[in-house]
Design a protein around this motif. Structure first.
Motif, PDB file in Angstrom:
ATOM      1  N   LEU A  13       8.168  -3.152  26.627  1.00  0.00           N
ATOM      2  CA  LEU A  13       9.065  -2.401  25.425  1.00  0.00           C
ATOM      3  C   LEU A  13       9.253  -0.926  25.851  1.00  0.00           C
ATOM      4  O   LEU A  13      10.585  -0.305  25.702  1.00  0.00           O
ATOM      5  N   LEU A  14       8.136  -0.252  26.238  1.00  0.00           N
ATOM      6  CA  LEU A  14       8.537   1.149  26.494  1.00  0.00           C
ATOM      7  C   LEU A  14       9.273   1.280  27.779  1.00  0.00           C
ATOM      8  O   LEU A  14      10.119   2.328  27.839  1.00  0.00           O
ATOM      9  N   ASN A  15       8.979   0.476  28.770  1.00  0.00           N
ATOM     10  CA  ASN A  15      10.170   0.385  29.801  1.00  0.00           C
ATOM     11  C   ASN A  15      11.673   0.178  29.295  1.00  0.00           C
ATOM     12  O   ASN A  15      12.447   1.016  29.992  1.00  0.00           O
ATOM     13  N   GLY A  16      11.802  -0.606  28.298  1.00  0.00           N
ATOM     14  CA  GLY A  16      13.231  -0.778  27.849  1.00  0.00           C
ATOM     15  C   GLY A  16      13.504   0.372  27.065  1.00  0.00           C
ATOM     16  O   GLY A  16      14.688   0.945  27.156  1.00  0.00           O
ATOM     17  N   LEU A  17      12.503   1.266  26.397  1.00  0.00           N
ATOM     18  CA  LEU A  17      12.743   2.450  25.430  1.00  0.00           C
ATOM     19  C   LEU A  17      13.409   3.308  26.736  1.00  0.00           C
ATOM     20  O   LEU A  17      14.288   4.258  26.603  1.00  0.00           O
ATOM     21  N   GLY A  18      12.457   3.546  27.778  1.00  0.00           N
ATOM     22  CA  GLY A  18      12.875   4.618  28.720  1.00  0.00           C
ATOM     23  C   GLY A  18      14.263   4.552  29.349  1.00  0.00           C
ATOM     24  O   GLY A  18      14.973   5.333  29.415  1.00  0.00           O
ATOM     25  N   LEU A  19      14.705   3.113  29.460  1.00  0.00           N
ATOM     26  CA  LEU A  19      16.018   2.751  30.171  1.00  0.00           C
ATOM     27  C   LEU A  19      17.187   3.024  28.938  1.00  0.00           C
ATOM     28  O   LEU A  19      18.359   3.808  29.348  1.00  0.00           O
TER      29      LEU A  19
END
Length: 213
Positions: A13-19
């Protein structure tokens, strides 16, 4: 709750937030630049530029954002993320253009006339006299629109972009109970809320600063 907030899922989810934040920042920068150009064109005495700006602004402001996201994804071959940024930029620029135009129109006509009488060109008047003052008036509205951009990125999951909402939808497919799905929605909502609440707090502080200065 524990079955959702595993280290692997949190990282996912954090990777998605970064995007999400990456798309939002690029969109804000590009749409701000395009919005300023459109606002200047709409206020221009050159009728062709004025008409082009009016048509652009009215077209995008009166059609759904999701429609443009889908159109850019399937009609423009520049990759999923880039097409999403393009759609958000084109749409957001039309809104920012109206905000900027309102800021420009808030400056008294006498300041334009005084600057022209001193021999300034139209570009010099805008760059050195009008825009610095207009920014003060339009800043709260611009910051509010930037918050909206972050929320609007959630539409991109419809085209397969794995931003925060998109990754949440992927995780949802691995859950079997309604409680897990419900908790995932809460986690996504809280994430958006925290980010936008921080930005909204900044906006309120700026509004207070402008009101008291």
């Amino acid at each position: 709750m524990r079955s959702i907030l595993t280290p692997v899922n949190i990282k996912f989810l954090l990777n998605g937030l970064g995007l999400t934040l990456y798309i939002a920042v690029i969109t804000i920068v590009l749409s701000l630049a395009l919005g300023v150009v459109l606002a200047v064109m709409r206020n221009s005495s050159i009728k062709v530029l004025n008409k082009i700006s009016v048509i652009y602004i009215e077209l995008f402001r009166n059609t759904p954002l999701l429609l443009w996201i889908l159109a850019m994804r399937f009609l423009v071959r520049i990759g999923a993320v880039n097409s999403g940024i393009l759609a958000l930029t084109l749409f957001t620029a039309s809104i920012i253009a109206e905000i900027v135009r309102g800021g420009l129109n808030s400056i008294k006509v006498g300041q334009y006339e005084a600057a022209y009488s001193q021999g300034f060109s139209e570009v010099q008047v805008l760059a050195h006299i009008i825009l610095p003052q207009a920014i003060r008036n339009m800043m709260p509205s611009l910051l509010s629109q930037f918050v909206t951009v972050i929320k609007d990125t959630s539409f991109l999951w419809a085209t397969g972009i794995e931003e925060l909402t998109g990754r949440g939808m992927i995780l949802m497919g691995s859950f079997v109970t309604s409680d897990q799905v419900f908790m995932l929605f809460i986690i996504l909502s809280l994430t958006y809320f925290v980010i936008n609440f921080i930005l909204s707090s900044i906006i309120r502080s700026q509004q207070f600063k402008f009101a008291t200065s």
